[in-house]
Design a protein around this motif. Structure first.
Motif, PDB file in Angstrom:
ATOM      1  N   GLU A  64       0.854  -1.185   0.000  1.00 47.69           N
ATOM      2  CA  GLU A  64       0.000   0.000   0.000  1.00 47.69           C
ATOM      3  C   GLU A  64       0.896   1.243   0.000  1.00 47.69           C
ATOM      4  O   GLU A  64       1.975   1.229   0.605  1.00 47.69           O
ATOM      5  CB  GLU A  64      -0.876  -0.027   1.261  1.00 47.69           C
ATOM      6  N   ILE A  65       0.433   2.295  -0.652  1.00 43.45           N
ATOM      7  CA  ILE A  65       1.188   3.564  -0.681  1.00 43.45           C
ATOM      8  C   ILE A  65       0.240   4.698  -0.287  1.00 43.45           C
ATOM      9  O   ILE A  65      -0.879   4.781  -0.799  1.00 43.45           O
ATOM     10  CB  ILE A  65       1.737   3.867  -2.100  1.00 43.45           C
ATOM     11  N   TRP A  66       0.710   5.556   0.605  1.00 42.03           N
ATOM     12  CA  TRP A  66      -0.040   6.768   0.946  1.00 42.03           C
ATOM     13  C   TRP A  66       0.819   7.971   0.567  1.00 42.03           C
ATOM     14  O   TRP A  66       1.972   8.089   1.019  1.00 42.03           O
ATOM     15  CB  TRP A  66      -0.314   6.858   2.459  1.00 42.03           C
ATOM     16  N   LEU A  67       0.259   8.879  -0.206  1.00 46.73           N
ATOM     17  CA  LEU A  67       0.947  10.120  -0.553  1.00 46.73           C
ATOM     18  C   LEU A  67       0.298  11.258   0.230  1.00 46.73           C
ATOM     19  O   LEU A  67      -0.914  11.479   0.113  1.00 46.73           O
ATOM     20  CB  LEU A  67       0.829  10.369  -2.066  1.00 46.73           C
ATOM     21  N   LEU A  68       1.085  11.951   1.029  1.00 52.30           N
ATOM     22  CA  LEU A  68       0.566  13.032   1.879  1.00 52.30           C
ATOM     23  C   LEU A  68       0.923  14.378   1.258  1.00 52.30           C
ATOM     24  O   LEU A  68       2.100  14.650   0.986  1.00 52.30           O
ATOM     25  CB  LEU A  68       1.196  12.966   3.279  1.00 52.30           C
ATOM     26  N   VAL A  69      -0.080  15.222   1.069  1.00 46.47           N
ATOM     27  CA  VAL A  69       0.173  16.507   0.397  1.00 46.47           C
ATOM     28  C   VAL A  69      -0.648  17.606   1.064  1.00 46.47           C
ATOM     29  O   VAL A  69      -1.878  17.504   1.137  1.00 46.47           O
ATOM     30  CB  VAL A  69      -0.208  16.439  -1.101  1.00 46.47           C
ATOM     31  N   THR A  70       0.038  18.628   1.522  1.00 47.00           N
ATOM     32  CA  THR A  70      -0.678  19.752   2.137  1.00 47.00           C
ATOM     33  C   THR A  70      -0.149  21.090   1.611  1.00 47.00           C
ATOM     34  O   THR A  70       1.005  21.193   1.202  1.00 47.00           O
ATOM     35  CB  THR A  70      -0.510  19.750   3.680  1.00 47.00           C
ATOM     36  N   GLY A  71      -1.008  22.077   1.656  1.00 46.49           N
ATOM     37  CA  GLY A  71      -0.595  23.446   1.361  1.00 46.49           C
ATOM     38  C   GLY A  71      -0.820  23.825  -0.090  1.00 46.49           C
ATOM     39  O   GLY A  71      -0.645  23.009  -1.009  1.00 46.49           O
ATOM     40  N   GLN A  72      -1.189  25.061  -0.261  1.00 44.44           N
ATOM     41  CA  GLN A  72      -1.524  25.569  -1.593  1.00 44.44           C
ATOM     42  C   GLN A  72      -0.337  25.484  -2.563  1.00 44.44           C
ATOM     43  O   GLN A  72      -0.503  25.240  -3.748  1.00 44.44           O
ATOM     44  CB  GLN A  72      -2.012  27.013  -1.441  1.00 44.44           C
ATOM     45  N   ARG A  73       0.887  25.616  -2.003  1.00 44.45           N
ATOM     46  CA  ARG A  73       2.048  25.607  -2.903  1.00 44.45           C
ATOM     47  C   ARG A  73       2.241  24.247  -3.572  1.00 44.45           C
ATOM     48  O   ARG A  73       2.939  24.143  -4.580  1.00 44.45           O
ATOM     49  CB  ARG A  73       3.309  26.052  -2.160  1.00 44.45           C
TER      50      ARG A  73
END
Ligand code: F6R
Length: 240
Positions: A189-198
């Motif tokens: 399993e892979i989780w990609l974490l992405v936050t922030g407008q940039r």
């Protein structure tokens, strides 16, 4: 494959991801999990520590494998990934994981360290990733292929610039060691974490543009169990 991000408000994002990680640890206490450093997972680790202290999960039987490391920083340097994973997560847990595999960047042969780490990166249940502003995952920089192995590699100026704030007046390393795209894509399993407008632009490229070595995160869409956890700002128009 079209992947839709799972989108949360900024205030609930970290708790949601931490809750899922706690659930994985409960379902599979011997979880073999690869974890990133960087800024994105910091609030997730804070929330996981709180859950572990409350007895809602435990790493006691789990194996933690570090995703990547800079080459050329002194042991204990606060910018080192092994320092960051220890101070941000491991040292705060009520009980340490059964095994912690960091990358021995002090080995006079970084290639030998990469080879050893590649063994630790086999048979992973879960790989958690952050997303670089240039589309890298781990230190799999643009130009990496889907079968790129665990290796030592020169870092791009973009990656070095992104890290500069952590280095103050010190020189940012020019090389890193990363678990390869091959091992990442072989995980269950892979989780990609992405936050922030940039990160909105690069996340859109990773999920919507044709797969390309220009954006190694785009290879992740090949994986049948990829989940993308984004906050509202990063999901942008792809969100709700
Ligand atoms: C860190 C790592 C990197 C970061 C990426 C995003 O271990 O592997 O690929 O995940 O550069 O960094 P942040 O989260 O600081 O924006």
């Amino acid at each position: 494959m079209t992947i839709e991000p799972e989108v949360y408000e900024a205030a609930t994002w970290a708790g949601a991801v931490a809750g899922l990680l706690a659930e994985r640890l409960r379902t599979n206490p011997s979880l073999r999990v690869c974890l990133p450093t960087g800024d994105t997972p910091v609030p997730v680790y804070d929330a996981v520590v709180a859950l572990a202290l409350a007895g809602a999960c435990s790493f006691e039987r789990a194996t933690v494998v570090l995703l990547d490391e800079w080459v050329g920083l002194a042991p204990g340097d606060p910018a080192r990934c092994d320092t960051r994973i220890r101070t941000g997560l491991i040292d705060r847990l009520p009980a340490p994981p059964a095994a912690l595999h960091v990358i021995d960047a002090d080995d006079p042969s970084p290639e030998a360290a990469a080879e050893r780490h590649d063994e630790a990166a086999r048979d992973l249940d879960l790989v958690v990733l952050g997303l670089g502003m240039n589309g890298h995952v781990g230190f799999n920089e643009p130009g990496s292929m889907a079968d790129s192995p665990t290796r030592v590699l020169p870092l791009t100026d973009a990656s070095r610039d992104a890290a500069r704030a952590r280095y103050g007046s010190r020189a940012v390393p020019v090389a890193g060691i990363t678990i390869g795209m091959d091992r990442i894509l072989a995980a269950r399993e892979i989780w990609l974490l992405v936050t922030g407008q940039r990160k909105a632009g690069i996340l859109r490229r990773a999920l919507r543009d044709p797969e390309s070595p220009d954006c190694p995160a785009s290879y992740l869409r090949r994986h049948p169990s990829l989940r993308v956890f984004a906050d509202d700002a990063a999901a942008g128009p792809m969100g709700r």
